[in-house]
Design a protein around this motif. Sequence first.
Motif, short mmCIF file in Angstrom:
data_model
loop_
_atom_site.label_atom_id
_atom_site.label_comp_id
_atom_site.label_asym_id
_atom_site.label_seq_id
_atom_site.Cartn_x
_atom_site.Cartn_y
_atom_site.Cartn_z
N GLU A 217 -20.98 7.69 -11.22
CA GLU A 217 -20.04 6.64 -11.62
C GLU A 217 -20.77 5.53 -12.35
OE1 GLU A 217 -17.04 4.53 -9.04
OE2 GLU A 217 -17.65 6.13 -7.70
N ARG A 218 -21.88 5.10 -11.78
CA ARG A 218 -22.66 4.02 -12.38
C ARG A 218 -23.17 4.42 -13.77
NH1 ARG A 218 -23.25 -0.86 -13.36
NH2 ARG A 218 -22.80 -1.30 -11.17
N ASP B 272 -10.02 16.38 -16.71
CA ASP B 272 -8.64 16.74 -16.97
C ASP B 272 -7.93 15.54 -17.63
OD1 ASP B 272 -6.00 17.45 -16.88
OD2 ASP B 272 -5.80 16.96 -14.75
N PRO B 273 -7.55 15.65 -18.90
CA PRO B 273 -7.01 14.49 -19.62
C PRO B 273 -5.79 13.86 -18.92
CG PRO B 273 -7.35 16.34 -21.12
CD PRO B 273 -7.60 16.85 -19.74
N ALA B 274 -4.90 14.69 -18.37
CA ALA B 274 -3.69 14.15 -17.75
C ALA B 274 -4.05 13.25 -16.58
CB ALA B 274 -2.78 15.28 -17.30
N SER B 275 -5.00 13.71 -15.75
CA SER B 275 -5.30 12.90 -14.56
C SER B 275 -6.06 11.63 -14.94
CB SER B 275 -6.02 13.73 -13.50
OG SER B 275 -7.38 13.80 -13.81
N VAL B 276 -6.87 11.69 -15.99
CA VAL B 276 -7.55 10.47 -16.42
C VAL B 276 -6.53 9.44 -16.90
CG1 VAL B 276 -9.06 9.46 -18.16
CG2 VAL B 276 -9.73 11.57 -17.02
N VAL B 277 -5.57 9.88 -17.72
CA VAL B 277 -4.58 8.93 -18.24
C VAL B 277 -3.73 8.37 -17.10
CG1 VAL B 277 -2.55 8.67 -19.72
CG2 VAL B 277 -4.57 9.90 -20.55
N ALA C 244 -14.30 1.29 -15.02
CA ALA C 244 -14.73 1.69 -13.68
C ALA C 244 -13.79 2.78 -13.13
CB ALA C 244 -14.75 0.48 -12.75
N ARG C 245 -12.52 2.58 -13.35
CA ARG C 245 -11.54 3.55 -12.84
C ARG C 245 -11.73 4.92 -13.51
NH1 ARG C 245 -6.59 4.37 -9.74
NH2 ARG C 245 -6.71 2.15 -9.34
#
Length: 576
Positions: A416-417, A487-492, A516-517
């Motif tokens: 994440e960092r 997965d583009p849908a879950s990122v959006v 961050a999210r």
Amino acid sequence: MPIQILPDDVASQIAAGEVVERPASVAKELIENSLDAHATYIQIRIMQAGQSLIQVSDDGDGIPSEELSLAVARHATSKIHDASNLFSIQTLGFRGEALASIGSVSKLLIISRPKKAEFGSRIEVEGGQLTLQEKVGVPVGTVVRVENLFYNVPARLKFLKQPSTERNRINELITRYALAYSGVRWQLFQDNQAILQTSGSGDNREALVQLYGIDVARQMVEVTMEDNETKISGFISPISLTRSNRKEITFFVNGRWIQDGSLTTALLQAYHTLLMIGRYPMAVLFIKLPPGELDVNVHPAKAEVRFRDSNYIFSTVQRAVRRALLAYSPIQPLSPPRWQHTSQPQIIDPAWQMASELKSSNGNIETQTSIESPQQSSLPSGQIPLLRLIGQIGAVYLVAEGPDGLYLIDQHAAHERVLFEQFQKLPNKNILSQSLLEPVIIHLPPQNAQLLTSHLSFLSKYGFKIEEFGPNTFRIMAIPVLLIDTDPASVVKSVVEEFEEDETPLQGEIESRLIARICKRSAIKAGQILTVDEQRALLNNLETCQSPRTCPHGRPTMIHLSIDLMERQFGRRGSR
Ligand code: ADP
Ligand code: MG
């Protein structure tokens, strides 16, 4: 019985029931009077948990002798003159009933001398009746002595808690005011024993040390934020320092200690997901706003206020706290870091060490960059040395060796960092957009669809190409290159959740929160087995990070077991 106007002393006793509930409320009224009188020194003496004596002495403005008997009359005050003043109150008192109330349920003695007066005077009140007034030679300032509290209200006496409880309430009260008014020199004695003394230097962190001890004070994170005419300042605990209850959460609004559940809720929300269930932060926060934004005349003991725009205040508190938490990088090593790039022996200067720790806990992003001590090539504070990979354990942690011991690294937090910093480094975010071979269609609930629509141009700056595609439906055409494996849908969708959390976020802040999210959603998960190359790549990337020790949400990415600590644990070296 026929309707009658109550005699004055009965009315006073009724009012006293609201204003002075217990010894601590008497102490509160008296110290507020001293503060209103611009005291720089306040001494509080308590005997028998306040039942036999509560005495407050100050070096403030004093009361002219001709006004002294008025001070103990009901509704007599020097602080407001008419009703319009109620909405521009700058003092702690204004109701003009504290001394009258206290005088009706105790034996009250006041000695006072204003600066310009040659003499002071002294009055005594017993059960509401003035029993003595005379001239005396005394130093400038005021002494208020309350003896035999509630001697004439036995019912009230019965409601008092254990002496130890009543004593604690007084200690709590004075401690908090001593923090809020660090420019005042405070002394508190209980049964002739010194409980608390402060220097009155006006340095808030020094007051923290005096009140909570060096250990806690050193860890507390400073909060400062100004927004329009609202100012939030104070200290909060980092996520590593918690309590099992909310008692150490204190709010001062325009210099007044306020018990307000919704402010506490705002604070707790800022820590949301950072603390374990059932754990609470410590906080002392000072909110300053124009007097007109506030109604202080809602509670007889003035322990509550009403905000004109409470939503704004709560969200500002939340943002101020959240921002301080995110900017703060906790000191992770279990012993002070001692590594360096070169192999020259390193001299550790304890004063420098402490100064840099204090600095790095002041909540400022800037302090995460290098703090160099003279003639010393140690790593900038917060960074990590080159690490040698040992392997992965439990499909969750990486194990590595550094020049000074062992590092356990949380692969998810670390990734994440890494993603977070890569994102922030991108000079022009939209050139790094990657078109999808096949556009992805997503449907959202109406309120979320609206949110997404209003942020489409904002998102395009970060490499998202999203189009409206029918009612509440969108077509994702491209996403940032960095996220190509996700997965583009879950990122959006997770981006929309971030917009949802706070509808009026500050510009700049939303950006890093959004990133961050996204990083959280896209980072490798705990439970994912990594190849040796992947492990090594993650370590290398982490080494180049500016703030490798925490994830963007403030949680630690690593635990460091220093050689020093290991030697002591294995008994190879005596503990110091
Ligand atoms: P209030 O604080 O609401 O005005 P109080 O009953 O607490 O009412 O006090 C009455 C008045 O007595 C104050 O307005 C102030 O003028 C005076 N007074 C009380 N305590 C002090 C003090 N320690 N120093 C100077 N003046 C005081
Ligand atoms: Mg008062």
